[in-house]
Structures are given as structure tokens and as C-alpha cells.
Design a protein around this motif. Structure first.
Motif, mmCIF file in Angstrom:
data_model
loop_
_atom_site.group_PDB
_atom_site.id
_atom_site.type_symbol
_atom_site.label_atom_id
_atom_site.label_comp_id
_atom_site.label_asym_id
_atom_site.label_seq_id
_atom_site.Cartn_x
_atom_site.Cartn_y
_atom_site.Cartn_z
ATOM 1 N N LYS A 139 -14.072 3.479 2.784
ATOM 2 C CA LYS A 139 -13.153 2.342 2.876
ATOM 3 C C LYS A 139 -13.799 1.030 2.447
ATOM 4 N N HIS A 140 -15.115 1.020 2.261
ATOM 5 C CA HIS A 140 -15.772 -0.176 1.740
ATOM 6 C C HIS A 140 -15.410 -0.400 0.274
ATOM 7 N N PHE A 141 -14.941 0.633 -0.394
ATOM 8 C CA PHE A 141 -14.490 0.510 -1.778
ATOM 9 C C PHE A 141 -13.021 0.109 -1.752
ATOM 10 N N ARG A 142 -12.743 -1.062 -2.279
ATOM 11 C CA ARG A 142 -11.388 -1.624 -2.194
ATOM 12 C C ARG A 142 -10.350 -0.732 -2.849
ATOM 13 N N ARG A 143 -10.702 -0.142 -3.958
ATOM 14 C CA ARG A 143 -9.756 0.706 -4.682
ATOM 15 C C ARG A 143 -9.352 1.916 -3.833
ATOM 16 N N PHE A 144 -10.276 2.441 -3.062
ATOM 17 C CA PHE A 144 -9.981 3.572 -2.192
ATOM 18 C C PHE A 144 -9.126 3.137 -1.000
ATOM 19 N N ALA A 145 -9.478 1.992 -0.400
ATOM 20 C CA ALA A 145 -8.790 1.539 0.809
ATOM 21 C C ALA A 145 -7.346 1.148 0.540
ATOM 22 N N THR A 146 -7.074 0.577 -0.631
ATOM 23 C CA THR A 146 -5.719 0.101 -0.922
ATOM 24 C C THR A 146 -4.907 1.065 -1.769
ATOM 25 N N ARG A 147 -5.520 2.121 -2.275
ATOM 26 C CA ARG A 147 -4.859 3.144 -3.091
ATOM 27 C C ARG A 147 -4.106 2.525 -4.270
ATOM 28 N N TYR A 148 -4.853 1.867 -5.141
ATOM 29 C CA TYR A 148 -4.262 1.267 -6.329
ATOM 30 C C TYR A 148 -3.717 2.321 -7.297
ATOM 31 N N ASP A 149 -4.341 3.479 -7.320
ATOM 32 C CA ASP A 149 -3.943 4.506 -8.277
ATOM 33 C C ASP A 149 -2.600 5.106 -7.896
ATOM 34 N N ARG A 150 -1.724 5.218 -8.888
ATOM 35 C CA ARG A 150 -0.393 5.765 -8.621
ATOM 36 C C ARG A 150 -0.379 7.281 -8.705
ATOM 37 N N ARG A 151 -1.230 7.820 -9.524
ATOM 38 C CA ARG A 151 -1.252 9.278 -9.693
ATOM 39 C C ARG A 151 -2.318 9.899 -8.810
ATOM 40 N N THR A 152 -1.984 11.054 -8.291
ATOM 41 C CA THR A 152 -2.889 11.744 -7.372
ATOM 42 C C THR A 152 -4.183 12.139 -8.064
ATOM 43 N N ILE A 153 -4.099 12.557 -9.314
ATOM 44 C CA ILE A 153 -5.306 13.013 -10.021
ATOM 45 C C ILE A 153 -6.278 11.855 -10.240
ATOM 46 N N HIS A 154 -5.761 10.649 -10.452
ATOM 47 C CA HIS A 154 -6.640 9.489 -10.620
ATOM 48 C C HIS A 154 -7.300 9.124 -9.299
ATOM 49 N N PHE A 155 -6.515 9.174 -8.207
ATOM 50 C CA PHE A 155 -7.072 8.882 -6.886
ATOM 51 C C PHE A 155 -8.118 9.915 -6.508
#
Length: 68
Positions: A38-54
Motif C-alpha cells: 500500500k506504500h505504492f500509490r498506484r496499488f493503493a488507489t487502483r489506477y489500472d482499469r484492467r485486471t491484467i494491468h493491475f
């Protein structure tokens, strides 16, 4: 749902609820891993729309944490 309490009860409690210490250690390890991720902002906020990118970013974060 079949959920089982794995958190130890308070020491001052009159009736102590038994728990599995091995499950508690495993649960604690997983929670600490998610807190590090969760220290990684992209992970905590789920910017990625596609599951494969996340999922790809999840693997990248896990590798970065593992290499530290």
C-alpha cells in the motif's frame, strides 16, 4: 461462512478464546505484505482499469519488496 478467529484474545479476558498460532503467524505475514504494498500509490488507489494491468503491477511490487 466457516470463518475461524485467529487473533489471540486479550490477556485480561476471563474466558480465553483458543486460536491457532500457526494460522495467526501466516495471517500476520500476509497483512504486513499488503501494508508494504500500500506504500505504492498506484496499488493503493487502483489506477489500472484492467485486471491484467493491475496484476502485472502487483507482481512488480512483490518483486521490488522481495529484492529489498
Amino acid at each position: 461462512m466457516g470463518a475461524e478467529a485467529v487473533i489471540p484474545s486479550n490477556r485480561s479476558r476471563k474466558i480465553i478464546i483458543p486460536h491457532d498460532e500457526l494460522l495467526y503467524k501466516q495471517r500476520n505475514r500476509i497483512e504486513r505484505c499488503f501494508n508494504r504494498m500500500k506504500h505504492f500509490r498506484r496499488f493503493a488507489t487502483r489506477y489500472d482499469r484492467r485486471t491484467i494491468h493491475f496484476q502485472g503491477f502487483l507482481y512488480l511490487v512483490a518483486a521490488m519488496i522481495w529484492l529489498r
